[in-house]
Design a protein around this motif. Structure first.
Motif, PDB file in Angstrom:
ATOM      1  N   ALA A  52      50.950  45.484  25.600  1.00 48.42           N
ATOM      2  CA  ALA A  52      51.900  46.016  26.577  1.00 48.42           C
ATOM      3  C   ALA A  52      52.283  47.455  26.248  1.00 48.42           C
ATOM      4  O   ALA A  52      52.455  48.293  27.138  1.00 48.42           O
ATOM      5  CB  ALA A  52      53.144  45.129  26.646  1.00 48.42           C
ATOM      6  N   LEU A  55      49.941  50.003  27.658  1.00 49.57           N
ATOM      7  CA  LEU A  55      50.077  50.300  29.086  1.00 49.57           C
ATOM      8  C   LEU A  55      50.937  51.544  29.290  1.00 49.57           C
ATOM      9  O   LEU A  55      50.629  52.388  30.142  1.00 49.57           O
ATOM     10  CB  LEU A  55      50.699  49.110  29.814  1.00 49.57           C
ATOM     11  CG  LEU A  55      50.012  47.757  29.629  1.00 49.57           C
ATOM     12  CD1 LEU A  55      50.726  46.690  30.447  1.00 49.57           C
ATOM     13  CD2 LEU A  55      48.534  47.835  30.018  1.00 49.57           C
ATOM     14  N   VAL A 301      52.855  43.396  32.130  1.00 47.92           N
ATOM     15  CA  VAL A 301      51.437  43.348  32.502  1.00 47.92           C
ATOM     16  C   VAL A 301      51.275  43.087  34.000  1.00 47.92           C
ATOM     17  O   VAL A 301      50.388  43.646  34.643  1.00 47.92           O
ATOM     18  CB  VAL A 301      50.694  42.303  31.661  1.00 47.92           C
ATOM     19  CG1 VAL A 301      49.254  42.155  32.124  1.00 47.92           C
ATOM     20  CG2 VAL A 301      50.717  42.683  30.189  1.00 47.92           C
ATOM     21  N   TYR A 304      51.781  46.366  35.614  1.00 46.04           N
ATOM     22  CA  TYR A 304      50.596  47.214  35.436  1.00 46.04           C
ATOM     23  C   TYR A 304      49.474  46.794  36.401  1.00 46.04           C
ATOM     24  O   TYR A 304      48.860  47.641  37.067  1.00 46.04           O
ATOM     25  CB  TYR A 304      50.105  47.124  34.001  1.00 46.04           C
ATOM     26  CG  TYR A 304      48.771  47.795  33.761  1.00 46.04           C
ATOM     27  CD1 TYR A 304      48.682  49.165  33.555  1.00 46.04           C
ATOM     28  CD2 TYR A 304      47.589  47.053  33.754  1.00 46.04           C
ATOM     29  CE1 TYR A 304      47.458  49.787  33.343  1.00 46.04           C
ATOM     30  CE2 TYR A 304      46.361  47.662  33.547  1.00 46.04           C
ATOM     31  CZ  TYR A 304      46.300  49.022  33.344  1.00 46.04           C
ATOM     32  OH  TYR A 304      45.072  49.621  33.139  1.00 46.04           O
ATOM     33  N   CYS A 329      46.631  37.951  37.213  1.00 49.70           N
ATOM     34  CA  CYS A 329      47.858  37.724  36.446  1.00 49.70           C
ATOM     35  C   CYS A 329      48.003  36.272  36.003  1.00 49.70           C
ATOM     36  O   CYS A 329      48.507  36.002  34.908  1.00 49.70           O
ATOM     37  CB  CYS A 329      49.060  38.142  37.272  1.00 49.70           C
ATOM     38  SG  CYS A 329      49.160  39.922  37.572  1.00 49.70           S
ATOM     39  N   ARG A 332      46.326  35.235  32.591  1.00 47.13           N
ATOM     40  CA  ARG A 332      47.116  35.580  31.412  1.00 47.13           C
ATOM     41  C   ARG A 332      48.374  34.711  31.348  1.00 47.13           C
ATOM     42  O   ARG A 332      48.785  34.272  30.264  1.00 47.13           O
ATOM     43  CB  ARG A 332      47.512  37.054  31.452  1.00 47.13           C
ATOM     44  CG  ARG A 332      48.461  37.469  30.343  1.00 47.13           C
ATOM     45  CD  ARG A 332      48.910  38.890  30.565  1.00 47.13           C
ATOM     46  NE  ARG A 332      47.784  39.778  30.412  1.00 47.13           N
ATOM     47  CZ  ARG A 332      47.444  40.368  29.268  1.00 47.13           C
ATOM     48  NH1 ARG A 332      48.149  40.132  28.188  1.00 47.13           N
ATOM     49  NH2 ARG A 332      46.408  41.154  29.203  1.00 47.13           N
TER      50      ARG A 332
END
Length: 390
Positions: A52, A55, A301, A304, A329, A332
């Motif tokens: 993270a 990012l 995330v 992002y 997404c 994850r």
């Protein structure tokens, strides 16, 4: 007023998304129901894992947003008072996490967004997304003076948490939801107690406990409790007695308690994470237990993934990323849900004193021991703590 993206909610997910879009030249407006003081002072623990953190580096925000935050070193795990240490950065190939309380992150994200000319509107009441099934979504809200406004947009990002309006606005039947109650609770207290040298977790026959630094002279403590019991009614003397017992520290000094909260140990996932041009981000789409510290990281995330998809769609007219947003997404999300559940079982079953839990207790202790005796097991644990790429 027309804007490419309206973001509902100014938590970590919404503010990260706003900054990522701003850095990419995509216009957005952020609507937040609470006032600025509430948002900036809301106390929440936080760890930004290595992935993270990358990012923010990608968007040139790392120094401004997380610069100076303490870097993770060792993790201490005590079993019946006996300390053992895991070097997560070493085991993960040099990928440390950063200890970042949520209010620290939120304040810096607000500053970065506003310094870049961002449009952030606090005190936005009665926020409602409309017409997101079509090509011309809109969002209505009422400002602090009672004036009603309407924003038309191309996309709406629902970053307003589990209890927000975004997910509730999705038509019935579109979402499949999954819930799980872990059958335990956490009592957390903020106290003016000297911080531990390393993040500390402890298991014993009396239950799970933990202690984490909140500055050099303050600590946040966690105690496992049975749901149905409200430990906020415990006398302070009993709280300190339980902490000494479970942490295996008879010399732990009693200190003034300045905050008490009960943390629900539950999990929730909504699929898919979009409805038309409305996209669910962070806690609006999923809740995860604090074990593994993945809640805020999942939100970042998600932000992002949505930001990069929106940039491609708005700039190039390519909506492949938006069509794949939910699947990207959710892979994850479920990976982290499994890790959090595995971690939860390991440290809570290790301290379960119930006679019918003796077998699970021995299994959990074997799992815990393997982290220290098997390099492969330790590396796998450290790898998940450091975060995984999209």
């Amino acid at each position: 007023m027309h804007v490419p993206v309206v973001i509902i909610g100014a938590g970590p997910a919404g503010l990260a998304l706003a900054n990522f879009l701003q850095k990419s030249g995509i216009g957005c407006v952020v609507l937040e129901a609470r006032d600025r003081r509430h948002v900036e002072e809301r106390q929440r623990a936080g760890v930004i894992d290595h992935y993270a953190g990358r990012l923010f580096e990608e968007f040139g925000l790392a120094e401004q947003v997380i610069g100076g935050a303490p870097v993770e070193t060792l993790l201490e795990i005590r079993v019946e008072g006996v300390p053992r240490f895991l070097d997560g950065p070493l085991l993960s190939g040099g990928r440390p996490s950063r200890l970042v309380p949520q209010q620290f992150l939120v304040r810096r994200l607000i500053t970065a967004f506003e310094e870049g000319g961002g449009d952030l509107r606090f005190g936005a009441a009665d926020v409602h997304p409309h017409d997101f099934a079509g090509d011309r979504p809109r969002v209505t809200y009422r400002d602090p003076d009672g004036v009603t406004h309407e924003l038309t947009c191309d996309h709406i990002a629902g970053c307003d948490g589990f209890h927000g309006v975004s997910r509730r606005s999705v038509p019935d039947g579109e979402l499949t939801t999954f819930t799980f109650d872990h059958g335990i609770g956490w009592y957390t207290v903020l106290a003016d107690a000297p911080a531990p040298r390393y993040p500390l977790m402890a298991v014993s026959r009396h239950g799970f406990a933990a202690q984490f630094a909140r500055g050099p002279h303050a600590s946040r403590f966690y105690l496992q409790h049975q749901p149905g019991d409200d430990p906020r009614n415990w006398p302070d003397a009993y709280t300190w007695e339980q902490l000494r017992l479970r942490l295996g520290d008879d010399n732990l000094p009693e200190a003034a308690i300045s905050g008490r909260e009960v943390v629900e140990m539950r999990s929730f996932v909504a699929e898919p994470m979009r409805s038309g041009r409305l996209y669910l981000v962070g806690d609006a789409a999923h809740i995860i237990t604090p074990m593994g510290a993945k809640g805020m990281n999942l939100a970042l995330v998600d932000a992002y993934a949505l930001a990069t998809a929106l940039v491609t769609a708005v700039r190039d007219g390519d909506d492949v990323g938006l069509r794949n947003y939910s699947d990207t997404c959710l892979r994850r999300t479920w990976d982290y849900q499994e890790f959090s559940r595995w971690f939860t079982e390991m440290v809570h079953d290790s301290g379960d004193p119930a006679p019918d839990a003796a077998f699970r207790r021995r299994l959990a202790l074997a799992r815990l021991d393997r982290l220290f005796t098997s390099p492969a097991a330790g590396a796998a644990f450290a790898d998940m703590m450091a975060g995984t790429a999209l």
